[in-house]
Design a protein around this motif. Structure first.
Motif, PDB file in Angstrom:
ATOM      1  N   PRO A 122      13.654   0.242  55.337  1.00 12.66           N
ATOM      2  CA  PRO A 122      14.132   1.287  54.483  1.00 12.66           C
ATOM      3  C   PRO A 122      12.742   2.061  54.062  1.00 12.66           C
ATOM      4  O   PRO A 122      12.909   3.052  53.364  1.00 12.66           O
ATOM      5  N   GLN A 123      11.467   1.798  54.537  1.00 10.65           N
ATOM      6  CA  GLN A 123      10.347   2.671  53.874  1.00 10.65           C
ATOM      7  C   GLN A 123       9.601   3.080  55.044  1.00 10.65           C
ATOM      8  O   GLN A 123       9.330   2.297  55.849  1.00 10.65           O
ATOM      9  N   HIS A 124       9.053   4.053  54.727  1.00 12.00           N
ATOM     10  CA  HIS A 124       8.303   4.973  55.833  1.00 12.00           C
ATOM     11  C   HIS A 124       6.765   4.443  55.680  1.00 12.00           C
ATOM     12  O   HIS A 124       6.437   4.454  54.641  1.00 12.00           O
ATOM     13  N   ILE A 125       6.346   4.028  56.857  1.00  9.16           N
ATOM     14  CA  ILE A 125       5.062   3.536  56.658  1.00  9.16           C
ATOM     15  C   ILE A 125       4.124   4.314  57.824  1.00  9.16           C
ATOM     16  O   ILE A 125       3.075   3.862  58.082  1.00  9.16           O
ATOM     17  N   GLY A 126       4.593   5.413  58.336  1.00 12.25           N
ATOM     18  CA  GLY A 126       4.048   6.281  59.321  1.00 12.25           C
ATOM     19  C   GLY A 126       2.930   7.289  58.786  1.00 12.25           C
ATOM     20  O   GLY A 126       2.573   7.138  57.478  1.00 12.25           O
ATOM     21  N   LYS A 127       2.702   8.227  59.690  1.00 10.01           N
ATOM     22  CA  LYS A 127       1.989   9.264  59.144  1.00 10.01           C
ATOM     23  C   LYS A 127       2.249  10.141  57.952  1.00 10.01           C
ATOM     24  O   LYS A 127       3.685  10.192  57.857  1.00 10.01           O
ATOM     25  N   MET A 128       1.607  10.820  57.338  1.00 11.42           N
ATOM     26  CA  MET A 128       2.219  11.702  56.302  1.00 11.42           C
ATOM     27  C   MET A 128       1.464  13.111  56.640  1.00 11.42           C
ATOM     28  O   MET A 128       0.283  13.130  56.940  1.00 11.42           O
ATOM     29  N   PRO A 129       2.052  14.125  55.982  1.00 10.86           N
ATOM     30  CA  PRO A 129       1.430  15.443  55.942  1.00 10.86           C
ATOM     31  C   PRO A 129       0.061  15.401  55.017  1.00 10.86           C
ATOM     32  O   PRO A 129       0.078  14.444  54.082  1.00 10.86           O
ATOM     33  N   GLY A 130      -0.884  15.862  55.431  1.00 15.09           N
ATOM     34  CA  GLY A 130      -2.100  16.126  54.953  1.00 15.09           C
ATOM     35  C   GLY A 130      -2.223  15.931  53.214  1.00 15.09           C
ATOM     36  O   GLY A 130      -2.744  14.796  52.599  1.00 15.09           O
ATOM     37  N   HIS A 157       0.243  15.268  51.309  1.00 13.12           N
ATOM     38  CA  HIS A 157       0.871  14.006  50.580  1.00 13.12           C
ATOM     39  C   HIS A 157      -0.028  12.861  51.093  1.00 13.12           C
ATOM     40  O   HIS A 157       0.209  11.936  49.870  1.00 13.12           O
ATOM     41  N   TYR A 194      -0.966  10.429  47.910  1.00 10.63           N
ATOM     42  CA  TYR A 194      -0.216   8.897  48.014  1.00 10.63           C
ATOM     43  C   TYR A 194      -1.735   8.113  47.991  1.00 10.63           C
ATOM     44  O   TYR A 194      -1.530   7.079  47.043  1.00 10.63           O
ATOM     45  N   LYS A 211      -2.313   7.872  44.131  1.00  8.46           N
ATOM     46  CA  LYS A 211      -1.168   6.995  43.531  1.00  8.46           C
ATOM     47  C   LYS A 211      -1.500   5.554  43.788  1.00  8.46           C
ATOM     48  O   LYS A 211      -1.292   4.745  42.712  1.00  8.46           O
TER      49      LYS A 211
END
Lengths: 369, 181
Positions: free
Chosen positions: B120-128, B130, B134, B137
Motif C-alpha cells: 500500500p505504500q509508494h517507495i519509488g521516485k518522487m517529484p523534486g 516532494h 519528504y 519530514k
C-alpha cells in the motif's frame, strides 16, 4: 508540422539496430503515467479542463530549456481515421487515444522514439522506445523528460500512494516497462502457456503485439510489469530484466534442441513460409504473421541468409490494415486487404530473395505460372 | 389546567390547529400529547428543522436513520467533493474521477492495493519538491525519536537542543508548504 513524414516508414530509424538480443527481442518500451493536481481525470473532465491541461502540458514541453529534443504536436481530432490507425499500428499512440473525438493530442520526437500522449486515460503519458533489449536506456530517457516537466507542472502526487493515476493499476511509480519478444519455438513446443502462468504469478502480464485478443499472432509477445506500487522503479526494471533474460535463454535453448533434433523439418517449415510470402496472391493477417515469424526464425538461425531482420520488422508492422490502406492509397474492404497484403509482402521480400538461386526470376511477373 | 383528553394529569402541551380558517387550541398532558402527536419528543431538541418536523409528523423519522447510516457509512456512500465520484462508481468504472478521490477514499485503499499491488505504500521516485519535503519530514521524525530517548535518559539539555532543531525544521517545512503533521 505535417503528420505524413511520420506515417511513411513502418519502422523508424531507431529500430534499425542489431545487437546480442536482436534474435529474440524486437523492442523495449517505457511508459510513465502522470496527472496534474486540481484537474479531474480524462474519464470525467470537461472540455474546458481538457484544454487547460493540454495547454499546460504542451507549453511545459515545448518551452522547456531542459529538454534538448524538439517535439511535433498533433491534435488527434485533426487526424483522419486512417492516420490514427497507422499511429496505433506503429505503437506511437494507444488505441484509446486514437478514439478521442474532441480532446487528446500527442507530441512526437523527430526520430519517433519518444511520444508523449496528452489526455489519454491520464493527463500525461511519456513513452520512450528503443530497439532490442535496453530497459535502462529507455527508462533514463523517460526519466529525463519527467524530471524536466515536474518543475513546470503541478503533478498529482502523495507520499503514500505516489503518482496518482486514473486507474489504480498504474498508481505509485506510474511505470510500465514492456519488452516485445519473438518466441516461435517456445510457442511451437507448447511451453508458452506455462511461462505466461508463471509470469502472472510474478506480477507481470503478457499480450500480443496486434492488440487485444491477438496473444499468439506471429508468436510475438509483450512482457510487461503489472505492479506499480510498493516497488521502486529500479526493482520493477530489474524484475522485468531478469524475467526477460530467462525467457530469452529458454527460447535459445529450445531453438538449439529443435535444430539438433529436427533441422530438416524446421528448414522445410521455414522455406515453405518463405515460399508462401514470396508467391501467395491472398494472405490473411494470421497466415502472413505466421509466415513472417517462421522466416524470421530462419534468418535468426542462419538457415536463410540475404534477408535482413529489419526488413522483417518492417513487414510485421506494414501488414496491418492501416498501413496496407496507406500503401494502396485507398480504403480497402477486408478481402481486398488480403490481396494487397500478399502483393506488398511479395514486393518487400522480392528484392532480398532475388539473388538466391532457389527463387530466381527477373521480376514479379516471372512468378506467374 | 387539566388535560382535556385524560382529564387527570396537568396539561403541559398546547396544540394549535387551523381548520377552515378557524384556529383551535387543545391542551394535553405529556402522555396524551405523545400518543396523538409523535413529534412531541422532538420539541426538546432545539433547533428543529422543518424537514425533521414533517418527517416526525408523518411518523417516519427518516432523517434520523440517514444520520445513523452515515455514521457507519460503507465506502460506497462517501462522495468526493471535487468530482462527485462515489466509491461505488469507482468500483463500477475501475477508475477514479480526480486526484482528490485518493484523499476521499484513502482509508479504504490500502486494502485494495494490498490485493492488486505489491503493497500500500509508494517507495519509488518522487517529484523534486516532494522529495525535499519528504527528507525534512524524515529528519524531524528522527530528531523526535532522539528527543524522546534524551528525556528518558534525563538528559534535558540535549532534549531541549533537539527540540529547537525540530522546531527549526518544522518552520522550514511550513515555509516550503509542506504539512508538518
Amino acid at each position: 508540422m505535417m503528420i505524413e513524414p511520420f506515417l511513411e516508414s513502418a519502422t523508424p530509424v531507431w529500430m534499425h539496430v542489431e545487437d546480442d538480443y536482436s534474435d529474440i527481442v524486437i523492442s523495449t518500451r517505457i511508459r510513465l503515467a502522470r496527472n496534474l493536481d486540481g484537474y479531474r481525470f480524462p474519464l470525467v473532465f470537461s472540455e474546458d479542463e481538457a484544454l487547460q491541461v493540454e495547454q499546460a502540458v504542451t507549453h511545459a514541453i515545448q518551452d522547456s530549456s531542459k529538454l534538448l529534443e524538439r517535439y511535433s504536436y498533433f491534435a488527434i481530432k485533426d487526424l483522419t481515421p486512417l492516420q490514427r490507425q497507422i499511429l496505433v499500428e506503429k505503437h506511437l499512440i494507444s488505441p484509446q487515444l486514437a478514439k478521442k473525438e474532441l480532446v487528446g493530442s500527442m507530441l512526437l520526437s523527430e526520430d519517433e522514439s519518444i511520444s508523449i500522449m496528452v489526455n489519454e486515460e491520464d493527463h500525461l503519458r511519456i513513452q520512450c522506445m528503443t530497439a532490442s533489449f535496453q530497459l535502462q536506456k529507455a527508462y533514463e530517457q523517460a526519466n529525463k523528460i519527467d524530471r524536466a516537466l515536474e518543475g513546470a507542472l503541478p503533478y498529482a502526487f502523495r507520499d503514500n500512494f505516489g503518482y496518482l493515476t486514473s486507474c489504480p493499476t498504474n498508481i505509485g511509480t506510474g511505470l510500465r516497462a514492456s519488452v516485445m519478444m519473438h518466441l516461435p519455438v517456445l510457442t511451437l513446443t507448447g511451453q508458452m502457456n506455462q511461462i505466461i502462468n508463471a509470469m502472472t504469478r510474478l506480477g507481470m502480464t503478457v499480450r500480443g503485439i496486434y492488440g487485444e485478443g491477438s496473444e499468439n499472432l506471429g508468436n510475438v509477445y509483450q512482457v510487461s510489469n503489472q505492479i506499480t506500487l510498493g516497488k521502486t522503479e529500479d526493482d520493477i526494471l530489474a524484475d522485468i530484466q531478469s524475467v526477460a533474460e530467462k525467457i530469452i535463454q529458454k527460447e535459445r535453448q529450445a531453438r538449439g534442441k529443435l535444430m539438433d533434433k529436427a533441422e530438416l523439418a524446421l528448414e522445410d517449415r521455414i522455406y515453405r513460409a518463405l515460399g508462401t510470402l514470396t508467391h501467395a496472391r491472398i494472405l490473411t493477417s494470421e497466415e502472413a504473421a505466421t509466415c513472417l515469424s517462421n522466416v524470421r526464425l530462419g534468418v535468426d538461425l542462419k538457415l536463410i541468409d540475404g534477408i535482413k531482420a529489419a526488413t522483417l520488422n518492417e513487414c510485421i508492422v506494414c501488414m496491418q490494415p492501416g498501413f496496407l490502406q496507406h500503401y494502396a492509397g485507398e480504403a480497402l474492404p477486408p478481402s481486398e486487404r488480403d490481396r494487397v497484403r500478399a502483393k506488398m509482402l511479395r514486393e518487400a521480400l522480392f528484392q532480398e530473395t532475388l539473388s538466391k538461386p532457389t527463387i530466381g526470376g527477373k521480376g514479379e511477373d516471372s512468378y506467374d505460372v | 389546567m387539566i388535560c382535556e383528553h385524560c382529564k387527570q394529569r396537568n396539561a403541559t402541551v398546547t396544540v394549535t390547529q387551523v381548520q377552515n380558517s378557524q384556529k383551535m387550541e387543545h391542551h394535553y398532558c405529556d402522555v396524551c400529547a405523545s400518543q396523538f402527536h409523535p413529534f412531541h419528543a422532538e420539541f426538546k431538541q432545539e433547533p428543529v428543522s422543518i424537514q425533521q418536523l414533517l418527517s416526525n409528523w408523518f411518523g417516519s423519522p427518516t432523517w434520523q436513520q440517514k444520520v445513523g447510516e452515515k455514521q457507519q457509512a460503507p465506502p460506497q456512500q462517501q462522495t468526493c467533493t471535487y468530482c462527485g465520484f462515489t466509491y461505488k462508481r469507482f468500483l463500477k468504472e475501475g477508475k477514479f474521477g480526480c486526484p482528490s478521490c485518493y484523499d476521499t477514499f484513502a482509508e479504504h485503499l490500502p486494502k485494495l492495493f494490498n490485493r492488486i499491488q505489491a503493497g500500500p505504500q509508494h517507495i519509488g521516485k518522487m517529484p523534486g519538491a516532494h522529495s525535499n519535503v519528504y527528507v525534512v519530514k524524515k529528519q524531524i521524525e528522527d530528531i523526535r525519536k532522539r528527543m524522546k530517548d534524551a528525556v528518558d535518559e534525563e538528559q534535558f539539555e540535549e532534549a531541549a537542543k533537539l527540540r529547537d532543531e525540530a522546531k527549526e525544521l518544522e518552520n522550514q517545512l511550513q515555509f516550503e508548504g509542506g504539512d508538518v503533521s
